[in-house]
Scaffold this motif. Structure first.
Motif, PDB file in Angstrom:
ATOM      1  N   ASN A  53       0.831  -1.208   0.000  1.00 32.31           N
ATOM      2  CA  ASN A  53       0.000   0.000   0.000  1.00 32.31           C
ATOM      3  C   ASN A  53       0.863   1.254   0.000  1.00 32.31           C
ATOM      4  O   ASN A  53       0.544   2.244  -0.672  1.00 32.31           O
ATOM      5  CB  ASN A  53      -0.943   0.002   1.207  1.00 32.31           C
ATOM      6  N   GLU A  54       1.962   1.213   0.765  1.00 32.88           N
ATOM      7  CA  GLU A  54       2.868   2.367   0.773  1.00 32.88           C
ATOM      8  C   GLU A  54       3.492   2.557  -0.596  1.00 32.88           C
ATOM      9  O   GLU A  54       3.609   3.688  -1.094  1.00 32.88           O
ATOM     10  CB  GLU A  54       3.968   2.178   1.813  1.00 32.88           C
ATOM     11  N   GLY A  55       3.881   1.456  -1.239  1.00 31.65           N
ATOM     12  CA  GLY A  55       4.453   1.547  -2.581  1.00 31.65           C
ATOM     13  C   GLY A  55       3.475   2.121  -3.579  1.00 31.65           C
ATOM     14  O   GLY A  55       3.840   2.951  -4.426  1.00 31.65           O
ATOM     15  N   LYS A  56       2.220   1.698  -3.513  1.00 30.27           N
ATOM     16  CA  LYS A  56       1.197   2.249  -4.400  1.00 30.27           C
ATOM     17  C   LYS A  56       1.063   3.757  -4.192  1.00 30.27           C
ATOM     18  O   LYS A  56       0.941   4.518  -5.150  1.00 30.27           O
ATOM     19  CB  LYS A  56      -0.150   1.569  -4.142  1.00 30.27           C
ATOM     20  N   GLY A  57       1.076   4.171  -2.928  1.00 31.89           N
ATOM     21  CA  GLY A  57       0.960   5.600  -2.643  1.00 31.89           C
ATOM     22  C   GLY A  57       2.100   6.400  -3.239  1.00 31.89           C
ATOM     23  O   GLY A  57       1.893   7.488  -3.789  1.00 31.89           O
ATOM     24  N   VAL A  58       3.311   5.844  -3.155  1.00 29.18           N
ATOM     25  CA  VAL A  58       4.487   6.533  -3.688  1.00 29.18           C
ATOM     26  C   VAL A  58       4.372   6.724  -5.192  1.00 29.18           C
ATOM     27  O   VAL A  58       4.585   7.820  -5.726  1.00 29.18           O
ATOM     28  CB  VAL A  58       5.778   5.749  -3.338  1.00 29.18           C
ATOM     29  N   VAL A  59       4.036   5.652  -5.912  1.00 30.62           N
ATOM     30  CA  VAL A  59       4.024   5.744  -7.378  1.00 30.62           C
ATOM     31  C   VAL A  59       2.821   6.528  -7.885  1.00 30.62           C
ATOM     32  O   VAL A  59       2.932   7.294  -8.853  1.00 30.62           O
ATOM     33  CB  VAL A  59       4.095   4.344  -8.037  1.00 30.62           C
ATOM     34  N   VAL A  60       1.668   6.392  -7.233  1.00 27.62           N
ATOM     35  CA  VAL A  60       0.482   7.128  -7.688  1.00 27.62           C
ATOM     36  C   VAL A  60       0.662   8.625  -7.470  1.00 27.62           C
ATOM     37  O   VAL A  60       0.286   9.443  -8.326  1.00 27.62           O
ATOM     38  CB  VAL A  60      -0.788   6.621  -6.968  1.00 27.62           C
ATOM     39  N   ASP A  61       1.238   9.002  -6.349  1.00 29.42           N
ATOM     40  CA  ASP A  61       1.468  10.428  -6.090  1.00 29.42           C
ATOM     41  C   ASP A  61       2.376  11.032  -7.151  1.00 29.42           C
ATOM     42  O   ASP A  61       2.082  12.109  -7.695  1.00 29.42           O
ATOM     43  CB  ASP A  61       2.089  10.600  -4.698  1.00 29.42           C
ATOM     44  N   ALA A  62       3.470  10.353  -7.483  1.00 28.98           N
ATOM     45  CA  ALA A  62       4.406  10.869  -8.494  1.00 28.98           C
ATOM     46  C   ALA A  62       3.764  10.887  -9.873  1.00 28.98           C
ATOM     47  O   ALA A  62       3.962  11.826 -10.659  1.00 28.98           O
ATOM     48  CB  ALA A  62       5.678  10.024  -8.503  1.00 28.98           C
TER      49      ALA A  62
END
Length: 230
Positions: free
Chosen positions: A172-181
């Motif tokens: 979930n943290e990884g998804k947040g990182v890539v979606v934000d960028a």
């Protein structure tokens, strides 16, 4: 079809050249040269199968070269999708899925059926025309974002989790990182990529969908990819 593949491959070359700017290597330069040779063969391609064959050949050159530009511990040698075998492949697959959704919406807005493709075949109810439209946007909107996140150590190995039968998935943290960028890149404004047009990168997807409709409906019209210089 030739124009779509030409745009995708030239954008892949542009990204490789950008990523190779600081620490230039012959490996990347050789990959760009090999892709030049494949693009030069497009005018002679006599069928959709031959065009897609050239696209596939370019991808087999591009992804290993692109992977070599990533930091140690994040590099990969090939594109793996079903299932992704590492966090980088997982991130690519996740954002490509979001991008095809953007293209579906853009095609609907342009009055086109996303299911009837030019290059990708109509099978399994997949949005074939959206897959066509998204081709040139992959390096422009996704690959560059993933490379930058990896280089900045914002996307890290721990952002992937192994799951039996599913390879590596993003946490979930990884998804947040890539979606934000990814969203930040979509909302960035550019001019000059399409003649006489300026706006967010998301608006460029919609504009290219509109121009694709013109090219489909008017045989005399031509469709060209975005302008993106090294």
């Amino acid at each position: 079809g030739r124009a779509i593949v030409r745009a995708k491959v030239t954008h892949q070359q542009t990204l490789l050249q950008r990523l190779n700017r600081r620490d230039g290597t012959d490996t990347i330069r050789d990959a760009v040269a090999q892709m030049d040779a494949l693009v030069a063969m497009l005018p002679e391609a006599g069928s959709i199968q031959e065009i897609m064959g050239l696209e596939g050949a370019a991808a087999r050159v591009y992804y290993p070269a692109w992977g070599r530009t990533l930091p140690e511990g994040m590099r990969f040698t090939e594109r793996s999708r079903r299932p992704p075998q590492d966090v980088i492949n997982a991130a690519l697959s996740y954002l490509y899925t979001l991008l095809v959704g953007e293209c579906v919406t853009a095609l609907h807005a342009a009055g086109l059926d996303p299911a009837i493709g030019l290059l990708h075949t109509e099978q399994d109810k997949r949005p074939s025309l959206a897959l066509d439209l998204m081709e040139e946007f992959r390096p422009w909107l996704v690959d560059q974002v993933i490379a930058e996140l990896a280089k900045q150590r914002r996307l890290r190995p721990e952002h992937g989790r192994s799951e039996a039968g599913s390879g590596v998935l993003l946490t979930n943290e990884g998804k947040g990182v890539v979606v934000d960028a990814y969203e930040r890149r979509l909302l960035g404004s550019v001019s000059g990529a399409i003649t006489g047009f300026a706006g967010t990168r998301r608006r460029h997807i919609y504009r290219q969908a509109q121009l694709l409709r013109v090219a489909i409906q008017e045989p005399s019209a031509t469709w060209t990819g975005l302008t993106w210089r090294p």
